[in-house]
Design a protein around this motif. Sequence first.
Motif, mmCIF file in Angstrom:
data_model
loop_
_atom_site.group_PDB
_atom_site.id
_atom_site.type_symbol
_atom_site.label_atom_id
_atom_site.label_comp_id
_atom_site.label_asym_id
_atom_site.label_seq_id
_atom_site.Cartn_x
_atom_site.Cartn_y
_atom_site.Cartn_z
ATOM 1 N N THR A 1 -34.395 22.444 -23.213
ATOM 2 C CA THR A 1 -34.964 21.491 -22.260
ATOM 3 C C THR A 1 -33.909 20.567 -21.664
ATOM 4 O O THR A 1 -34.001 20.190 -20.500
ATOM 5 C CB THR A 1 -36.080 20.671 -22.924
ATOM 6 O OG1 THR A 1 -35.585 20.086 -24.140
ATOM 7 C CG2 THR A 1 -37.276 21.553 -23.251
ATOM 8 N N ASN A 2 -32.905 20.206 -22.452
ATOM 9 C CA ASN A 2 -31.856 19.340 -21.912
ATOM 10 C C ASN A 2 -31.045 20.069 -20.845
ATOM 11 O O ASN A 2 -30.709 19.501 -19.799
ATOM 12 C CB ASN A 2 -30.936 18.852 -23.035
ATOM 13 C CG ASN A 2 -31.610 17.826 -23.918
ATOM 14 O OD1 ASN A 2 -32.441 17.046 -23.462
ATOM 15 N ND2 ASN A 2 -31.278 17.816 -25.192
ATOM 16 N N ALA A 3 -30.725 21.339 -21.099
ATOM 17 C CA ALA A 3 -29.979 22.120 -20.112
ATOM 18 C C ALA A 3 -30.815 22.329 -18.851
ATOM 19 O O ALA A 3 -30.303 22.237 -17.733
ATOM 20 C CB ALA A 3 -29.576 23.466 -20.714
ATOM 21 N N LEU A 4 -32.109 22.611 -19.034
ATOM 22 C CA LEU A 4 -32.978 22.820 -17.879
ATOM 23 C C LEU A 4 -33.110 21.533 -17.070
ATOM 24 O O LEU A 4 -33.101 21.556 -15.830
ATOM 25 C CB LEU A 4 -34.345 23.316 -18.337
ATOM 26 C CG LEU A 4 -35.344 23.662 -17.224
ATOM 27 C CD1 LEU A 4 -34.759 24.688 -16.261
ATOM 28 C CD2 LEU A 4 -36.652 24.182 -17.823
ATOM 29 N N ALA A 5 -33.221 20.394 -17.759
ATOM 30 C CA ALA A 5 -33.288 19.109 -17.057
ATOM 31 C C ALA A 5 -32.028 18.873 -16.241
ATOM 32 O O ALA A 5 -32.078 18.344 -15.128
ATOM 33 C CB ALA A 5 -33.496 17.977 -18.056
ATOM 34 N N SER A 6 -30.894 19.283 -16.789
ATOM 35 C CA SER A 6 -29.628 19.131 -16.068
ATOM 36 C C SER A 6 -29.614 19.984 -14.811
ATOM 37 O O SER A 6 -29.167 19.543 -13.738
ATOM 38 C CB SER A 6 -28.466 19.501 -16.991
ATOM 39 O OG SER A 6 -27.237 19.413 -16.323
#
Length: 674
Positions: A333-338
Amino acid sequence: MARIVYLVEHGPDSGKSAIALGLAELLSRKVPRIGVFRPVVAAAADPLLELLRSRYDIGTPADQLFGVTTPDAAALLAAGRGEELVGQIVERFRAVSGGHDAIVVIGTDLDDDLSFNVRLANEFGAVVASVVNGHGLADVESPARQAYHSLVDLDATVAAVIVNKTQGEVKPPSLPVPCYTIPEVPTIGAPTVAEVAEQLGAHVVTGSGAALGRDVLDYVVGAAQVPTLLEHLTEGALLITPGDRADLLLAAGAAHASGLVPLAGIVLTLGIEPPPVALRLFERLNPGLAVLSVPTASYDTIDASTRMEHRLSTANPRKVEAALGAFESNVDTNALASVLELSRSSRVTPLMFEYDLIERARADRRRLVLPEGTEERILRAADILLRRGVADLTLLGDPAVVETRARDLGVDVSGATVVDPLTSPLRDEFAAEYAKIRAHRGVTRDLAWDVVGDVSYFGTLMVQLGHADGMVSGATHTTAATIRPAFEVIKTVPGVSVASSVFFMLLPDRVLVYGDCAVNPDPDASQLADIALSSADTAARFGVTPRVAMLSYSTGTSGSGADVTKVAAATELVRQRRPDLPVEGPIQYDAAIDPAVAATKLPNSPVAGQATVFVFPDLNTGNNTYKAVQRSAGAVAVGPVMQGLRKPVNDLSRGATVKDIVNTVAITAIQAQG
């Protein structure tokens, strides 16, 4: 400008709704205001939109969250008025897109027209996330690549590709954009017994709400003899059998109640209900199963049942949590948010605070013990916590009773460890430890043996001796029964004179910390300083910048009296011990929270008007204030959260909801990480 994510489906029945939910959950952690929109809906009352609208506190009226209905869209396309259709949808979207920081758009499968969805995505200024149906695919590489390139060829800006419903864990394909695979979770798409009953127009012969909430994972038609039926029953199956087959009804009930095979329920066909004596015997078995009656024959009943389509909705929060658990366990989720260019807002809303708890707990899983392992709310919370990977859980209680209760409630806690304090081999070790700790009180080994059979003491000793990292209790036990063992066994952090508590007060636009509202009746100045310091540390640990207000009925030097003097002395102690911590006191509540009042009473204070941590002078004031704010301002009170103990133990209100329990477990897990 809002960041807009447009979901496009590749292959019918891809589970697009579950992915939309996962994306909305991700966005809600990063920005204060999210929106949702569907270009085309089957009907004005759309279950998914209502779910997202209620879960994420979206203020836009439901009838404004979609463009057109399917019949209207079909009519315009049939008349060759496609551009008019696009214009209507874009106009509706622009009318509701303002005021949001991010928006999830759930694309349409109207005529399976990919170009139509891409056209809308580009008109909206959206990036596209592709959802590929991976059900039954031995190789997901080719369909994922095909989905990506088909979108690029239409000039879509592709942010990610998600292959959903794969058979087990599958390595994500390598694409120019992030690609994720999510294994199929049968319970998400399975209808409940209640939904089957509605579809069939069935009469409920017997069965509680929990029984009607069980998931239907399979269908079995019963017409053979009992031994043959028993061989063909499958886990989660709905048995469909003629109403005059009381033998099959009783055999299925016994198979379920005995634990031989957990079923979903039973449907009796032909409009025939079993003899009263057979039904009474079935109910005495207490299988926790619903029995439905329909007028149709078995063939027509099974045909109607298997044609129904389940949708995520507010009516079944357990499926919502299962969908979120699958998304969060398989998507970075952190990578996707980025990739979506989402940065966390400096403002913390209640939704962001609650979802951040889950995210932080999942990031570094801890082992927590829940002593009230047979309590319904605890079991329902455990189901959610395990599905979302919040913590590794130990439930205390007789394993047979826990299993039966879970089966009757239709929840899955198979991922938890179940320990019976009365029969556990750990009881000897715990008795020896407790006798040693309490020897100065005359506690003998024999007495300790009896004491540690109590679930509260057993759970506390699990934490003390490293068998668990924290404990949450109090759903059925008093506060004293929960925290007394912690005071006796775990004790306070060196240098802290008292254990205390805080409530996180989730107001519509901010999160405040109130302490102590649950433990210490009348702390002296030194204890009050300890409470303030512990509360500030707790606030900081959970993302609330501490600015501490030491509350009194007087601000500054405007009043006098023993209570004011106590608060003033406590304030000075805080300043001496933590010169870096913004603290003000004595100060009245209005001056602490209202900038206009602060400008008059304490114009140069770094805390007045912007306090985040409120320390009350005594329990009477604190307890009444938090309840007044909770009820009058509509705030959500999360807590009490214990602080000052060497290891985390938290107490629940006996009126705690399942959501309260989930939040408290997540908080305890985060405390254990520290």
